[in-house]
Enzyme design. Structure first.
Site, PDB file in Angstrom:
ATOM      1  N   GLU A 123       0.832  -1.199   0.000  1.00 45.39           N
ATOM      2  CA  GLU A 123       0.000   0.000   0.000  1.00 45.39           C
ATOM      3  C   GLU A 123       0.872   1.257   0.000  1.00 45.39           C
ATOM      4  O   GLU A 123       1.853   1.345   0.756  1.00 45.39           O
ATOM      5  CB  GLU A 123      -0.893  -0.028   1.243  1.00 45.39           C
ATOM      6  CG  GLU A 123      -1.901   1.095   1.339  1.00 45.39           C
ATOM      7  CD  GLU A 123      -2.839   0.941   2.532  1.00 45.39           C
ATOM      8  OE1 GLU A 123      -3.839   1.682   2.592  1.00 45.39           O
ATOM      9  OE2 GLU A 123      -2.579   0.075   3.398  1.00 45.39           O
ATOM     10  N   LYS A 141      -9.150   3.156  -2.614  1.00 43.27           N
ATOM     11  CA  LYS A 141      -9.493   2.381  -1.426  1.00 43.27           C
ATOM     12  C   LYS A 141     -10.889   2.758  -0.949  1.00 43.27           C
ATOM     13  O   LYS A 141     -11.244   3.934  -0.906  1.00 43.27           O
ATOM     14  CB  LYS A 141      -8.461   2.649  -0.329  1.00 43.27           C
ATOM     15  CG  LYS A 141      -8.538   1.719   0.878  1.00 43.27           C
ATOM     16  CD  LYS A 141      -7.348   1.944   1.810  1.00 43.27           C
ATOM     17  CE  LYS A 141      -7.372   1.007   2.997  1.00 43.27           C
ATOM     18  NZ  LYS A 141      -6.200   1.221   3.887  1.00 43.27           N
ATOM     19  N   CYS A 157      -5.753  -3.456   1.998  1.00 42.65           N
ATOM     20  CA  CYS A 157      -5.519  -3.529   3.445  1.00 42.65           C
ATOM     21  C   CYS A 157      -6.799  -3.666   4.267  1.00 42.65           C
ATOM     22  O   CYS A 157      -7.346  -4.745   4.401  1.00 42.65           O
ATOM     23  CB  CYS A 157      -4.705  -2.312   3.895  1.00 42.65           C
ATOM     24  SG  CYS A 157      -3.908  -2.571   5.523  1.00 42.65           S
ATOM     25  N   PRO A 191      22.341   3.614  28.868  1.00 42.57           N
ATOM     26  CA  PRO A 191      22.564   3.508  30.317  1.00 42.57           C
ATOM     27  C   PRO A 191      22.153   2.101  30.774  1.00 42.57           C
ATOM     28  O   PRO A 191      20.989   1.723  30.642  1.00 42.57           O
ATOM     29  CB  PRO A 191      21.646   4.579  30.905  1.00 42.57           C
ATOM     30  CG  PRO A 191      21.392   5.535  29.765  1.00 42.57           C
ATOM     31  CD  PRO A 191      21.364   4.671  28.538  1.00 42.57           C
ATOM     32  N   LEU A 192      23.107   1.329  31.253  1.00 41.82           N
ATOM     33  CA  LEU A 192      22.883  -0.077  31.616  1.00 41.82           C
ATOM     34  C   LEU A 192      22.904  -0.198  33.139  1.00 41.82           C
ATOM     35  O   LEU A 192      23.952  -0.049  33.772  1.00 41.82           O
ATOM     36  CB  LEU A 192      23.977  -0.945  30.986  1.00 41.82           C
ATOM     37  CG  LEU A 192      23.803  -2.470  31.055  1.00 41.82           C
ATOM     38  CD1 LEU A 192      22.554  -2.922  30.313  1.00 41.82           C
ATOM     39  CD2 LEU A 192      25.036  -3.164  30.468  1.00 41.82           C
ATOM     40  N   SER A 193      21.725  -0.465  33.718  1.00 44.12           N
ATOM     41  CA  SER A 193      21.581  -0.399  35.175  1.00 44.12           C
ATOM     42  C   SER A 193      21.796  -1.724  35.878  1.00 44.12           C
ATOM     43  O   SER A 193      21.898  -1.766  37.097  1.00 44.12           O
ATOM     44  CB  SER A 193      20.175   0.112  35.523  1.00 44.12           C
ATOM     45  OG  SER A 193      19.202  -0.870  35.163  1.00 44.12           O
ATOM     46  N   GLY A 194      21.816  -2.823  35.128  1.00 43.61           N
ATOM     47  CA  GLY A 194      21.878  -4.140  35.755  1.00 43.61           C
ATOM     48  C   GLY A 194      20.510  -4.733  36.011  1.00 43.61           C
ATOM     49  O   GLY A 194      20.396  -5.812  36.588  1.00 43.61           O
ATOM     50  N   GLY A 195      19.433  -4.036  35.557  1.00 39.94           N
ATOM     51  CA  GLY A 195      18.069  -4.546  35.689  1.00 39.94           C
ATOM     52  C   GLY A 195      17.572  -5.169  34.392  1.00 39.94           C
ATOM     53  O   GLY A 195      18.246  -5.126  33.355  1.00 39.94           O
ATOM     54  N   VAL A 196      16.354  -5.722  34.442  1.00 44.92           N
ATOM     55  CA  VAL A 196      15.800  -6.452  33.299  1.00 44.92           C
ATOM     56  C   VAL A 196      15.581  -5.541  32.093  1.00 44.92           C
ATOM     57  O   VAL A 196      15.892  -5.914  30.951  1.00 44.92           O
ATOM     58  CB  VAL A 196      14.472  -7.141  33.698  1.00 44.92           C
ATOM     59  CG1 VAL A 196      13.725  -7.642  32.466  1.00 44.92           C
ATOM     60  CG2 VAL A 196      14.743  -8.305  34.636  1.00 44.92           C
ATOM     61  N   ASP A 197      15.053  -4.330  32.324  1.00 40.09           N
ATOM     62  CA  ASP A 197      14.675  -3.487  31.191  1.00 40.09           C
ATOM     63  C   ASP A 197      15.881  -3.042  30.359  1.00 40.09           C
ATOM     64  O   ASP A 197      15.892  -3.170  29.130  1.00 40.09           O
ATOM     65  CB  ASP A 197      13.895  -2.261  31.684  1.00 40.09           C
ATOM     66  CG  ASP A 197      12.556  -2.641  32.288  1.00 40.09           C
ATOM     67  OD1 ASP A 197      12.055  -3.738  31.976  1.00 40.09           O
ATOM     68  OD2 ASP A 197      12.006  -1.851  33.074  1.00 40.09           O
ATOM     69  N   SER A 198      16.902  -2.498  31.016  1.00 40.16           N
ATOM     70  CA  SER A 198      18.071  -2.060  30.250  1.00 40.16           C
ATOM     71  C   SER A 198      18.825  -3.261  29.684  1.00 40.16           C
ATOM     72  O   SER A 198      19.403  -3.183  28.593  1.00 40.16           O
ATOM     73  CB  SER A 198      18.991  -1.188  31.100  1.00 40.16           C
ATOM     74  OG  SER A 198      19.502  -1.894  32.207  1.00 40.16           O
TER      75      SER A 198
END
Length: 718
Positions: free
Chosen positions: A45, A114, A175, A355-362
């Site tokens: 499309e 369309k 579509c 920024p890498l924090s050591g948590g799951v998200d980063s």
């Protein structure tokens, strides 16, 4: 007598307003289709201008340049002897339409506008286009002079019609029309159309791929016929990732499946199918044939061209296949990674800063960049010249050839652990170990000097020194001291993104990656203008639950053992003082609810479209085995109070990959006020009015009754 047809559909990584690049990708797809023997080629499309032009559709330049590209296609020898079906905006009688332009050998056969426009969620087609509402009717479209000179046509048919070739009949839908209650393919099929085409601009949402496949297979199961679906793929300039999945189906079976995620800019699918299989399939469906005898006929555009060849008896036909789906964790590992690649190469930056924090998200965000590097290396190994050229431009080395994802990750990803006096040794170690395993260039630093300087300015001006709650400070002081740490990290991130390559003697800058998940954004559990503020956020549309499943997949599939301790650790912002060297705050305690509950609230609020009262009513039943009516009421009120108090944060959310149906993205997907009466007096009163009656009813339904005269238990229903 010819009866076997070879048809082609494709998925193209088009880019909004990149007319030159879009033209070249269209030509390449037609060339591949012809090389494979196809005599009909379907494209996505609005492929000429790119689907995501948005308000640029208002501009006459967009129409003009689309016509210029169409002229270049008509003139190209590549488009000869194949019916080409391309998408572009067209103005007819001063009204803009989203159109298919179908042409053959420098002659435009039909312009098909369309008829049902997508106008929900991320789609706003009614803002720019008007649907064609005159079913089974066409008008004359007067071609612009630049096209008249090429085609030697003054007018062409414009409207709802089908193509009648020497050997078959072809009908288009676009579509959204596939998703409507009464799709055009129904009446087209009853009127003898044997090949249906659908040009899509459909973006990725987790767990959505099956819906498209089911709709196509069901359409051809009920009505018979060949169905071609084309789709855009890639990031064409905003939050969406168009996820390909081009397909060819016939009589309820799939005969060709395109990839959902890949770094290939052009992907072409072809299939050779027997028209007689359609006719014999339809012959025994008596209910269909009865309906066909009553259907209104479509205007037919006669085309002196055949899709089949005279001598095709020995031509092999395609065999049906089983559609292969990705798991949600696999979708996350592929979709956002491809989106990151498109963003990186098209923004002409030199890499990412995270920024890498050591948590799951980063950690999940870092894993997505690593997954991107793996896909780049695999594409180069397969011989993809575009990917190789792009990666050489990014790393500024004309002779570079990536082979090891870890080595490439070290070139394009800089990670940084920004410690404060409230950070624990454990999170620092986890961040460093993950960076080592994925190969990123890792930096460790302390933000304490900057934090103390800022707080010192405040103390100097006011003569007061704010304290954390554990040191006797108020709630306001405690929150302000947490926020200043978070905001300093954002400033440091942008400083290093701009200058870290300079300090290493390398050219270019880095894109800052955010790593706030969809659940935290929904509740507003983030500091405005902290590290959630970035250039782009690949996980901003993904729930915490799905992110954990993705990280688990990465740990196993990519052999990243550092992720095991990251998954096992409690989620924490580490903005308050440690207790005996240990983390003293956790996210779920701060929020007053679990991430699992947040996902439920998010889906009910957005997908089920519930306000506070309706959410309470639904959760009474959903949580009846675990929560009393009083508890449900308190949970709903707590969520809506915090959500509405923090809704203003959604106006500044970092642009995030759209992956979840309950995203709170304020830009286009989830349009709400950002100044609420956070007490919700009327709504909460309605909830309270139901709590006592519901509690009484619940208690009575659980209380057995004893019958006079015998000792057996008797329920109220008896």
């Amino acid at each position: 007598m010819g009866r076997k047809v070879t048809v082609a559909t494709c998925a193209l990584n088009q880019w909004a307003l990149d007319f030159e690049g879009n033209l070249q990708r269209i030509l390449k797809s037609i060339e591949i289709a012809k090389h494979r023997g196809a005599r009909y080629r379907l494209g996505p499309e609005l492929e000429i201008c790119g689907y995501g032009c948005w308000d640029h559709y208002y501009e006459s330049d967009t129409l003009l340049h689309s016509l210029q590209v169409l002229a270049a296609l008509l003139e190209s020898p590549v488009t000869q002897d194949i019916i080409c079906d391309v998408g572009m905006p067209v103005m007819h009688r001063n009204v803009r339409y989203n159109c298919r332009v179908i042409f053959l050998n420098r002659k435009i056969l039909l312009i098909r506008p369309k008829m049902a426009l997508a106008n929900e969620g991320n789609y706003r087609e009614l803002r720019w286009f008007t649907p064609w509402s005159r079913s089974w009717q066409t008008e004359e479209y007067f071609l612009p002079r630049m096209l008249q000179d090429l085609t030697k046509q003054e007018t062409v048919p414009f409207g709802d019609a089908v193509l009648s070739t020497r050997d078959t009949c072809i009908g288009s839908e676009v579509c959204e029309e596939l998703w409507t209650p009464h799709s055009p393919h129904v009446d087209m099929g009853l009127d003898g159309v044997e090949i249906f085409t659908n040009a899509s601009g459909s973006h990725h949402v987790l767990r959505k791929a099956h819906a498209r496949v089911d709709l196509v297979t069901m359409a051809t199961t009920k009505n018979g016929g060949i169905y071609l679906l084309a789709n855009q793929k890639g990031c064409d300039g905003d939050r969406l990732y168009y996820d390909g999945c081009a397909l060819i189906a016939m009589n309820g079976s799939i005969f060709a499946q395109g990839s959902q995620f890949s770094l290939d800019d052009v992907e072409v699918l072809t299939a050779t199918l027997d028209l007689e299989d359609i006719r014999s399939y339809r012959a025994e469906i008596s209910s269909r044939n009865l309906a066909a005898s009553r259907v209104s006929p479509y205007p037919r555009v006669k085309v002196d061209f055949a899709l089949s060849c005279h001598e095709d008896l020995l031509e092999p036909v395609s065999e049906p296949i089983e559609w292969k789906y990705h798991s949600p964790a696999e979708e996350i590992s592929l979709g956002p990674a491809c989106w990151l690649w498109d963003f990186l190469r098209r923004s002409r930056q030199a890499g990412f800063f995270l920024p890498l924090s050591g948590g799951v998200d980063s950690a999940a965000t870092a894993c997505l960049v690593y997954s991107m590097c793996r896909q780049v290396c695999e594409a180069v190994k397969r011989g993809n010249p575009e990917v190789l050229a792009d990666v050489r431009t990014i790393v500024n080395q004309p002779s570079y050839t990536p082979q090891d994802p870890r080595e490439l990750c070290g070139r394009v990803l800089t990670t940084c652990y920004m410690a404060s006096e409230n950070s624990s040794r454990e999170t620092c170690d986890r961040a460093r170990e993950l960076a080592q395993q994925i190969g990123s260039h890792h930096i460790g630093l302390s933000i304490d000097p900057a934090v103390k300087a800022l707080v010192g300015i405040f103390s100097l001006v006011t003569g007061t020194s704010p304290r954390f709650a554990v040191h006797g400070g108020s709630g306001r002081e405690n929150l302000a001291l947490q926020n200043v740490q978070a905001r300093v990290r954002m400033v440091v991130a942008y400083l290093f993104a701009q200058l870290s390559l300079w300090s290493r003697g390398a050219p270019g800058g880095l894109l800052v990656l955010g790593s706030a998940n969809v659940d935290e954004s929904l509740l507003g559990y983030l500091t405005k203008y902290d590290c959630s503020s970035a250039d782009i956020n690949p996980i901003g549309g993904i729930s915490k639950t799905d992110l954990r499943a993705f990280v688990q997949l990465c740990m196993e599939r990519f052999q990243l053992p550092a992720l095991q301790s990251i998954l096992a650790a409690p989620a924490t912002a580490e903005l308050e003082p440690l207790a005996h060297g240990r983390v003293s705050q956790t996210d779920e305690e701060d929020m007053g609810m679990t991430y699992a509950e947040l996902s439920v609230y998010g889906r009910l609020r957005k997908v089920a479209k519930t306000g506070p009262y309706s959410m309470f009513c639904k959760l009474l039943n959903m949580w009846k085995d675990t929560c009393s009516p009083r508890q449900v009421a308190d949970k709903v009120k707590r969520f809506f109070s915090k959500y509405s108090m923090n809704r203003h944060k959604m106006t500044t959310l970092t642009p995030a990959y759209h992956a979840e149906s309950y995203s709170p993205d304020d830009n286009r997907f989830d349009l709400r006020p950002f100044l609420y009466n956070t007490r919700w007096p009327w709504q909460f009163r309605c909830i309270e009015n139901q709590v006592l009656p519901c509690s009484v009813m619940e208690a009575s339904s659980r209380q057995p009754l004893r019958s006079e005269g015998d000792g057996r238990r008797k329920t109220a229903d008896e």
